[in-house]
Design an enzyme around this catalytic site. Structure first.
Site, PDB file in Angstrom:
ATOM      1  N   HIS A  21      17.817   3.144   9.273  1.00  0.00           N
ATOM      2  CA  HIS A  21      16.645   2.568   9.936  1.00  0.00           C
ATOM      3  C   HIS A  21      15.661   3.651  10.360  1.00  0.00           C
ATOM      4  O   HIS A  21      16.043   4.750  10.756  1.00  0.00           O
ATOM      5  CB  HIS A  21      17.044   1.675  11.114  1.00  0.00           C
ATOM      6  CG  HIS A  21      17.782   2.345  12.239  1.00  0.00           C
ATOM      7  ND1 HIS A  21      17.143   3.014  13.261  1.00  0.00           N
ATOM      8  CD2 HIS A  21      19.108   2.406  12.518  1.00  0.00           C
ATOM      9  CE1 HIS A  21      18.046   3.464  14.118  1.00  0.00           C
ATOM     10  NE2 HIS A  21      19.238   3.119  13.694  1.00  0.00           N
TER      11      HIS A  21
ATOM     12  N   ASP B 168      13.244   3.542  12.850  1.00  0.00           N
ATOM     13  CA  ASP B 168      12.864   3.676  14.257  1.00  0.00           C
ATOM     14  C   ASP B 168      13.910   4.471  15.042  1.00  0.00           C
ATOM     15  O   ASP B 168      15.051   4.635  14.612  1.00  0.00           O
ATOM     16  CB  ASP B 168      12.667   2.309  14.910  1.00  0.00           C
ATOM     17  CG  ASP B 168      13.924   1.449  14.873  1.00  0.00           C
ATOM     18  OD1 ASP B 168      14.599   1.413  13.821  1.00  0.00           O
ATOM     19  OD2 ASP B 168      14.249   0.812  15.894  1.00  0.00           O
TER      20      ASP B 168
ATOM     21  N   GLU C 163      15.444  -1.464  14.221  1.00  0.00           N
ATOM     22  CA  GLU C 163      16.876  -1.694  14.407  1.00  0.00           C
ATOM     23  C   GLU C 163      17.248  -1.648  15.876  1.00  0.00           C
ATOM     24  O   GLU C 163      18.105  -2.403  16.337  1.00  0.00           O
ATOM     25  CB  GLU C 163      17.667  -0.633  13.620  1.00  0.00           C
ATOM     26  CG  GLU C 163      19.162  -0.895  13.552  1.00  0.00           C
ATOM     27  CD  GLU C 163      19.965  -0.229  14.662  1.00  0.00           C
ATOM     28  OE1 GLU C 163      21.186  -0.442  14.735  1.00  0.00           O
ATOM     29  OE2 GLU C 163      19.369   0.522  15.472  1.00  0.00           O
TER      30      GLU C 163
ATOM     31  N   ASP D  94      24.868   5.080   9.370  1.00  0.00           N
ATOM     32  CA  ASP D  94      24.544   4.958  10.793  1.00  0.00           C
ATOM     33  C   ASP D  94      25.781   5.000  11.688  1.00  0.00           C
ATOM     34  O   ASP D  94      25.751   4.501  12.810  1.00  0.00           O
ATOM     35  CB  ASP D  94      23.765   3.656  11.024  1.00  0.00           C
ATOM     36  CG  ASP D  94      23.010   3.650  12.348  1.00  0.00           C
ATOM     37  OD1 ASP D  94      22.863   4.717  12.962  1.00  0.00           O
ATOM     38  OD2 ASP D  94      22.567   2.563  12.767  1.00  0.00           O
TER      39      ASP D  94
END
Length: 488
Positions: free
Chosen positions: A78, A80, A147, A171
């Site tokens: 992601h 952000d 996210e 992640d």
């Protein structure tokens, strides 16, 4: 800002892309600049690059010659990042890039979050897309948005856009862990108005402060029992209101739902005839709290400071209801998994409390890997707040990711990890919210796995990324891409 020392780290391909990315402001829900950055990156490489209707960016790269017969892989991270900074740090996340430095084996940021969550995953994918030497099957790079504050990117990705058979989510935050499941979550917001009354003569103003807590990820770190600034502040206010004539003017605690709150400030009034006793009582309560947290929160500071008396305070009846409701609202681990050792099944983070000028808003994030348990805790919190006159809204509900221990890509990663490291990886579900569960709704046949380099203190200014782990993880990624199964 000079991040040259970061660019000189090995593997340079990874750290250079991370430095490039961290020069771009990318707060959740304000990803326009990083979306444009990523689209330019893909187009400049001559690769097919698209932006979907919600802002996710997809870049496709054909397989290298040796791997044209392999299954297509979706590599996903992601764009952000969580924006948190220390109170004494001057920094504008909307305009400044992250100021990084090397501290032994760690890369850190000066007084802010680092963005390694999930920037190192993004940088990994960028480095592979740019490389002319790394062997790999056909790749779909999926860069999702938002996210951290709603997973709206994953939720908005429609079925049929992705063509890949296998999804590698980059992640996970321990390099010896392979993620096969995660928690779902729901945002709980309690709001109400309250009556304000004028402060009577003979009252003294005080500013009450809670600060110095570690904070951290409200999923991964919730099991540690760290201090929650909102709960500690409420405890201090409740004790004071029980023993003295006080009135509350304002409370401002915490920030983002997915960050354990580190700081809280309150403005109150105290009867001038009770000042000495109030200060002594505060000292006693602060000492007790310090004693409880001495091994976990060494930097915790609890303080009061005399100020001018405020003009208005909350009505005493409303004050009692509000303080009791926050006291009763569950915070922390609610239930441990009966099936997976040491896994938090269900938890709540009382993340944000803002009280001023006749209105109060309390924001929570409830997580669980079991939907019925998530609903149970959400009902518990709803009942507590509604009894105190709050209106309660549930929003942003997202599913968990159920473990599949027979996953073919899991077997590939386990085998490769053992070959490289001469030990078994830790295969586990986590209490964080990963996008795999959401993506799986529209892509139920996709085989999914999650892994990543070691990152500590995510969602707090203490966030740091291990340099040696990044090299270990990079080598792992390169070997995984060589060993993807053939398409049937």
């Amino acid at each position: 800002m000079d991040n040259q020392e970061i660019r000189n780290l090995e593997p340079k391909a990874l750290w250079n892309k991370f430095a490039d990315l961290n020069a771009v402001p990318r707060p959740s829900k304000k990803e326009d600049r990083v979306i444009a950055f990523m689209k330019d990156f893909g187009k400049n490489l001559g690769l097919e690059t698209i932006e979907d209707e919600v802002g996710n960016v997809i870049i496709r790269k054909p397989a290298t010659v040796e791997h044209k017969d392999k299954k297509m892989v979706v590599m996903q991270s992601h764009l952000d990042m969580v924006h948190q900074k220390n109170n004494d740090t001057e920094f504008d996340f909307d305009t400044q890039g992250i100021d990084m430095y090397v501290d032994g084996d760690w890369v850190r940021a000066r007084g802010t979050t680092l963005g390694a969550d999930n920037g190192l995953g993004v940088a990994t994918i960028m480095a592979i897309l740019e490389s002319n030497t790394i062997e790999h099957p056909a790749i779909e790079a999926l860069f999702t948005i938002d996210e951290e504050t709603g997973m709206t990117g994953a939720m908005g990705l429609k079925g049929g856009i992705l063509k890949g058979d296998i999804l590698l989510n980059l992640d996970t935050e321990e390099d010896d862990e392979i993620g096969v499941g995660c928690a779902g979550g729901v945002d709980i917001t309690a709001t109400r108005s309250y009556n304000e009354v004028s402060v009577e003569k003979g009252m003294v103003g005080y500013e009450m402060t809670v600060k110095g807590l570690q904070g951290g990820h409200s999923g991964m770190d919730i099991i540690r029992g760290l201090g929650n600034a909102n709960k500690i502040m409420n405890r201090l206010l409740y004790n004071a209101s029980t023993n003295f004539d006080i009135g509350i003017t304002s409370i401002d605690g915490g920030s983002l739902r997915n960050a354990i709150p580190r700081e809280s400030n309150a403005i109150i009034s105290v009867d001038e005839n009770q000042v000495a006793a109030f200060e002594a009582d505060f000292t006693d309560n602060a000492s007790a709290i310090h004693g409880e947290y001495k091994t976990l929160e060494e930097k915790l500071e609890l303080s009061i400071k005399k100020i001018d008396a405020p003009e208005k305070v909350m009505d005493l009846e409303d004050q009692e209801k509000v303080l009791k409701s926050i006291y009763a609202a569950h915070n922390g681990v609610y239930r441990m998994s009966p099936d997976i050792d040491d896994l938090v099944e269900t938890s709540n983070n009382i993340a944000r409390i803002i009280l001023k000028e006749g209105k109060i808003k309390i924001g929570c994030l409830t997580r669980s890997s079991v939907d019925s348990s998530k609903d149970d805790l959400a009902n518990t919190l709803t009942a507590v707040f509604e009894l105190a006159g709050f209106d309660v809204e549930l929003s942003g509900d997202y599913p968990g990711w159920a473990p599949n221990m027979d996953s073919p890509i899991l077997k590939v990663l386990e085998k490769m990890y053992i070959e490289i490291n001469n030990q078994k990886p830790h295969v586990a579900a986590c209490h964080a919210g990963l996008e795999c569960g959401i993506l799986g709704k529209n892509y139920p046949e996709m085989d999914m796995i999650s892994f990543g380099p070691t990152i500590k203190g995510a969602h707090s200014p203490d966030e740091r990324a291990s340099i040696s782990s990044a090299q270990k993880y990079w080598d792992f990624v390169i070997e995984i891409l060589k060993d993807i199964p053939k398409a049937s």
